[in-house]
Design a protein around this motif. Sequence first.
Motif, PDB file in Angstrom:
ATOM      1  N   ALA A  72     -46.936 -20.249  88.034  1.00 31.51           N
ATOM      2  CA  ALA A  72     -46.412 -20.250  89.405  1.00 31.51           C
ATOM      3  C   ALA A  72     -45.691 -18.947  89.733  1.00 31.51           C
ATOM      4  O   ALA A  72     -45.728 -18.480  90.872  1.00 31.51           O
ATOM      5  CB  ALA A  72     -45.470 -21.434  89.598  1.00 31.51           C
TER       6      ALA A  72
ATOM      7  N   LYS B  96     -38.805 -19.680  90.223  1.00 26.17           N
ATOM      8  CA  LYS B  96     -40.036 -19.801  89.428  1.00 26.17           C
ATOM      9  C   LYS B  96     -39.828 -19.308  87.997  1.00 26.17           C
ATOM     10  O   LYS B  96     -40.344 -19.904  87.049  1.00 26.17           O
ATOM     11  CB  LYS B  96     -41.164 -19.011  90.086  1.00 26.17           C
ATOM     12  CG  LYS B  96     -41.725 -19.699  91.331  1.00 26.17           C
ATOM     13  CD  LYS B  96     -42.691 -18.771  92.035  1.00 26.17           C
ATOM     14  CE  LYS B  96     -43.468 -19.469  93.130  1.00 26.17           C
ATOM     15  NZ  LYS B  96     -44.366 -18.509  93.798  1.00 26.17           N
TER      16      LYS B  96
ATOM     17  N   GLN C 137     -54.207 -27.021  98.779  1.00 32.85           N
ATOM     18  CA  GLN C 137     -54.367 -25.626  98.356  1.00 32.85           C
ATOM     19  C   GLN C 137     -55.846 -25.272  98.197  1.00 32.85           C
ATOM     20  O   GLN C 137     -56.280 -24.178  98.556  1.00 32.85           O
ATOM     21  CB  GLN C 137     -53.617 -25.380  97.039  1.00 32.85           C
ATOM     22  CG  GLN C 137     -52.104 -25.484  97.180  1.00 32.85           C
ATOM     23  CD  GLN C 137     -51.373 -25.179  95.885  1.00 32.85           C
ATOM     24  OE1 GLN C 137     -51.990 -24.908  94.856  1.00 32.85           O
ATOM     25  NE2 GLN C 137     -50.055 -25.238  95.935  1.00 32.85           N
TER      26      GLN C 137
ATOM     27  N   ALA D 142     -46.325 -23.712  94.356  1.00 31.42           N
ATOM     28  CA  ALA D 142     -46.745 -22.485  95.031  1.00 31.42           C
ATOM     29  C   ALA D 142     -46.113 -22.377  96.409  1.00 31.42           C
ATOM     30  O   ALA D 142     -46.483 -21.542  97.209  1.00 31.42           O
ATOM     31  CB  ALA D 142     -48.259 -22.409  95.149  1.00 31.42           C
TER      32      ALA D 142
ATOM     33  N   ALA E 102     -47.486 -19.113 102.273  1.00 31.43           N
ATOM     34  CA  ALA E 102     -48.621 -18.653 103.063  1.00 31.43           C
ATOM     35  C   ALA E 102     -48.184 -18.200 104.449  1.00 31.43           C
ATOM     36  O   ALA E 102     -48.627 -18.701 105.452  1.00 31.43           O
ATOM     37  CB  ALA E 102     -49.644 -19.771 103.174  1.00 31.43           C
TER      38      ALA E 102
ATOM     39  N   ARG F 235     -57.430 -24.954 101.706  1.00 33.21           N
ATOM     40  CA  ARG F 235     -57.056 -23.696 102.358  1.00 33.21           C
ATOM     41  C   ARG F 235     -57.853 -22.525 101.748  1.00 33.21           C
ATOM     42  O   ARG F 235     -58.356 -21.662 102.465  1.00 33.21           O
ATOM     43  CB  ARG F 235     -55.545 -23.482 102.195  1.00 33.21           C
ATOM     44  CG  ARG F 235     -55.016 -22.163 102.670  1.00 33.21           C
ATOM     45  CD  ARG F 235     -54.865 -22.096 104.176  1.00 33.21           C
ATOM     46  NE  ARG F 235     -54.301 -20.817 104.590  1.00 33.21           N
ATOM     47  CZ  ARG F 235     -54.753 -20.088 105.594  1.00 33.21           C
ATOM     48  NH1 ARG F 235     -55.777 -20.502 106.317  1.00 33.21           N
ATOM     49  NH2 ARG F 235     -54.184 -18.940 105.901  1.00 33.21           N
TER      50      ARG F 235
ATOM     51  N   THR G  12     -42.745 -25.415  91.641  1.00 36.57           N
ATOM     52  CA  THR G  12     -44.051 -25.130  91.073  1.00 36.57           C
ATOM     53  C   THR G  12     -45.188 -25.275  92.068  1.00 36.57           C
ATOM     54  O   THR G  12     -46.290 -24.882  91.788  1.00 36.57           O
ATOM     55  CB  THR G  12     -44.337 -26.053  89.881  1.00 36.57           C
ATOM     56  OG1 THR G  12     -43.964 -27.361  90.261  1.00 36.57           O
ATOM     57  CG2 THR G  12     -43.556 -25.624  88.682  1.00 36.57           C
TER      58      THR G  12
ATOM     59  N   LEU H 272     -47.673 -16.173  91.447  1.00 33.29           N
ATOM     60  CA  LEU H 272     -48.072 -16.309  92.845  1.00 33.29           C
ATOM     61  C   LEU H 272     -46.984 -15.687  93.722  1.00 33.29           C
ATOM     62  O   LEU H 272     -45.810 -16.026  93.592  1.00 33.29           O
ATOM     63  CB  LEU H 272     -48.294 -17.786  93.190  1.00 33.29           C
ATOM     64  CG  LEU H 272     -49.368 -18.475  92.335  1.00 33.29           C
ATOM     65  CD1 LEU H 272     -49.395 -19.976  92.609  1.00 33.29           C
ATOM     66  CD2 LEU H 272     -50.744 -17.872  92.585  1.00 33.29           C
TER      67      LEU H 272
ATOM     68  N   ALA I  61     -49.743 -13.953  98.793  1.00 31.56           N
ATOM     69  CA  ALA I  61     -51.004 -14.689  98.894  1.00 31.56           C
ATOM     70  C   ALA I  61     -51.042 -15.515 100.175  1.00 31.56           C
ATOM     71  O   ALA I  61     -50.070 -16.174 100.524  1.00 31.56           O
ATOM     72  CB  ALA I  61     -51.179 -15.596  97.684  1.00 31.56           C
TER      73      ALA I  61
ATOM     74  N   GLN J  30     -48.070 -14.876 105.514  1.00 26.74           N
ATOM     75  CA  GLN J  30     -48.260 -13.442 105.675  1.00 26.74           C
ATOM     76  C   GLN J  30     -48.657 -13.052 107.079  1.00 26.74           C
ATOM     77  O   GLN J  30     -48.401 -12.018 107.518  1.00 26.74           O
ATOM     78  CB  GLN J  30     -49.284 -12.885 104.690  1.00 26.74           C
ATOM     79  CG  GLN J  30     -49.311 -11.367 104.721  1.00 26.74           C
ATOM     80  CD  GLN J  30     -50.267 -10.807 103.693  1.00 26.74           C
ATOM     81  OE1 GLN J  30     -50.603 -11.434 102.742  1.00 26.74           O
ATOM     82  NE2 GLN J  30     -50.708  -9.595 103.913  1.00 26.74           N
TER      83      GLN J  30
ATOM     84  N   ALA K 154     -53.361 -17.819 100.471  1.00 21.46           N
ATOM     85  CA  ALA K 154     -53.693 -19.133  99.916  1.00 21.46           C
ATOM     86  C   ALA K 154     -53.388 -19.124  98.423  1.00 21.46           C
ATOM     87  O   ALA K 154     -54.260 -18.845  97.603  1.00 21.46           O
ATOM     88  CB  ALA K 154     -55.162 -19.460 100.174  1.00 21.46           C
ATOM     89  N   PRO K 155     -52.131 -19.405  98.058  1.00 21.39           N
ATOM     90  CA  PRO K 155     -51.813 -19.504  96.635  1.00 21.39           C
ATOM     91  C   PRO K 155     -52.341 -20.818  96.084  1.00 21.39           C
ATOM     92  O   PRO K 155     -52.244 -21.857  96.752  1.00 21.39           O
ATOM     93  CB  PRO K 155     -50.283 -19.480  96.601  1.00 21.39           C
ATOM     94  CG  PRO K 155     -49.836 -19.877  97.966  1.00 21.39           C
ATOM     95  CD  PRO K 155     -50.965 -19.639  98.921  1.00 21.39           C
ATOM     96  N   VAL K 156     -52.923 -20.768  94.910  1.00 16.29           N
ATOM     97  CA  VAL K 156     -53.453 -21.986  94.286  1.00 16.29           C
ATOM     98  C   VAL K 156     -52.919 -22.048  92.864  1.00 16.29           C
ATOM     99  O   VAL K 156     -53.165 -21.147  92.066  1.00 16.29           O
ATOM    100  CB  VAL K 156     -55.001 -21.979  94.259  1.00 16.29           C
ATOM    101  CG1 VAL K 156     -55.523 -23.273  93.641  1.00 16.29           C
ATOM    102  CG2 VAL K 156     -55.578 -21.777  95.658  1.00 16.29           C
ATOM    103  N   LEU K 157     -52.179 -23.118  92.579  1.00 16.14           N
ATOM    104  CA  LEU K 157     -51.581 -23.257  91.251  1.00 16.14           C
ATOM    105  C   LEU K 157     -52.397 -24.246  90.439  1.00 16.14           C
ATOM    106  O   LEU K 157     -52.470 -25.430  90.779  1.00 16.14           O
ATOM    107  CB  LEU K 157     -50.141 -23.756  91.380  1.00 16.14           C
ATOM    108  CG  LEU K 157     -49.394 -23.963  90.060  1.00 16.14           C
ATOM    109  CD1 LEU K 157     -49.107 -22.633  89.387  1.00 16.14           C
ATOM    110  CD2 LEU K 157     -48.109 -24.742  90.275  1.00 16.14           C
TER     111      LEU K 157
END
Lengths: 201, 568
Positions: B305, A67, B193, A193, A198, B196, A191, B308, B314, A200, B316-319
């Motif tokens: 990005a 990133k 994203q 994300a 997700a 979610r 990019t 995140l 996260a 976790q 629910a990461p949202v870019l």
Amino acid sequence: MSTNSDLHTIVALVEDRPGVLTRIASMFRRRGFNIASLAVGKSEQAGLSRMTFVVEGDEYTVNQVTKQLDKLIDVIRVTDITTQEIVARELALIKVHANTANRGEVIQIVQLFRANIVDVGAQSVVIEITGEEDKINALHDLLEPFGIIEMLRTGLVAMVRGQSDGRTSDSVGLEAYGQSSNGHGGHSSVTEASPNAAKQD
Amino acid sequence: MELTGAEIVCESLLKEGVDVMFGLPGGAVLPLYGALAKYPAIRHVLVRHEQAAVMAADGYARTSGKVGVCSATSGPGATNLVTGIASAMMDSIPIVAITGQVPRAAIGRDAFQETDVTGITLPITKHNYLVMNVEDIAPAIKEAFHIARTGRPGPVLVDIPKDVLLDERTEFVWPDKVHLPGYNPPGEAPQEQIDRAAELINQAERPVILAGHGVLISRAYDELRLLAEKAQIPVITTLLGISSLPTDHYLNIGMPGMHGHAYASWTIDKADLLISLGMRFDDRVTGRVKDFAPNAKVVHVDIDASELNKNVKADAPVLGDLKVVLNQLLPKVETNVHLEWIKHVDTLRAEHPLNELPDSQELPPQYVLTQLARATRGESIVVTGVGQHQMWAAQYCNFQEPNTLITSGGLGSMGFEVPAALGAKMGRPDKTVWSVAGDGGFQMTLCDLATAVENNIDVKFAILNNGVLGMVHQWQELFYEKDYFSTVYSGNPDFVKLAEAYGIAGIRVNKREEVEGAIQQALETPGPVIVDFVVKPDENVYPMIPAGESVNEMLEQPPVETSGEKAV
């Protein structure tokens, strides 16, 4: 954040202009990332270079590396190809002690590895070998008893094999190069994300 | 007609709509100043120190919403910009800094006033340029402005050798677009994203919004309010997110973290979902990460990005661009009341209020800020540096409009408050601007009072004068056995006489009863005014979560003295 420390192979398509390598190296230094090897050269497109990084770190670190690389303006595309089907090669030059008494033995080892002797001197030979890292390491270990005078390795270069989905290159979709390619959305797997984000719970 | 490089710089600035810039000339950049003299549409504000130029550009950018522009000469001029550039980088402020460089033939020869400023600023700019040909100037400046203002904004430096500015001529061609294949800032977020994130928001029983600077940068304050009100979600604003929702909005529950409101930190501790909007989980917000929001899942929206999963994982990461993302998200978020949770947050608010002001003879610094907030009804712009005064401003002032707290948040740079206030006032001439300073920070940049005077920039300077480097002093008291080494200022000037020396009004305030009158007098006096509030010297900022600890270790009150350890 996961703890397995691993080697990851990352390829990046970058602008071929002064200072790009400095920007990248500076980013690695400042954020404390470790580069195991780095190889740079021209790409198939004028004005763009392709870099192969082998980066040491756990999943969190490598995620950040890609990133942060991608964030640099001069970096066009970054892909972590570690888990993909890839062709990976490194070239090494190894100068080893060899005289009339043991030269034959050295030549035999070199032939076994399909390596080449590219220079012969009175007391030494220079061997050129191309291959994956393990192969070079193995040759190195076998030559060590003869006395290695000098070794130089280029660092890994790597490329994704032709894919069944028809995707053939990390530069696909870059036809727009030479014009301004605008619009939103990421320009690499980095990019978005990341799907591994997700996880976790 | 062929123009010189310097003229091309000016033409390019005009194309970018620049009408004001801050700077200080010197040998290598002098050709640019020669050209600027012929471009009266660009107002050049001459500063006394280049740090003021970049920090004024920062304040200007934040209040005007435009790119701030500054310039300096090579070598020391350029290096004096460094602190301000680093601050702008940390706080995502769009700035274009133009520096002169020694002539091309002299580069690399350690010429007089040569420094490798592109090398120096590499890690503290979003991007930078060394322009080696006159034809490259216009494209570089266009790209610089584009990069500075789009995506996650930041400072861009353009370094131009003297001979490129002076000796060469070419036609001025303004490119119609930028060519940056490696730079594609995100806009809309991918649908999955959004889905979610909406799912987690709709499932949450105890959600809280963490609103960061991104809300202000993306101008998403209306969307923030709509989201909060639609689902009745309490909003906590980070230091740089303050003013993204009016302080007195019923869902605004303050600032979290090291010196935030205790109830805000406790709310995060009890929450089952953090909706983090344009913020980056700074360590001053999180404390020890593993104990931060231990019961919460995380929705994290950011345009960068790399933010995140950087500091906090996260779910629910949202870019995407926050304003766009919130508009995507709003229809998917169900109306909710969260009755139990809101009631619980109200209880936390009642149980963990801000401390009452000390009942001392000496003037409590917090009192000054409560009076300032009252007198200006939360409608003025408050500019601070870093330290105790900054935290008190964040705790006690109220902010009704977006972008009314201007502070060096990420870098935490002392001395920011004076020059940034000048820029802030120029960006919003219709607003009252208070520069709130400590006596330490004020003395770092007070040379630019002259700039305020020269340009009649109407900033009111409030010095919370306690004669110490307050925050450092506080850490010494709490963590370094009260060894107040090198934090006491015994040779401060008389700030009222200093005001007099600059030909502006100066007011000294020693008592509570004088505060209100002094603020009124300052507001009624045209032009810059210095108000020297002589405050209680040993007052500390509470609550405090010590560095690297969690809300459970928060000191809501000063620790009780143990036997024999009384402060003198």
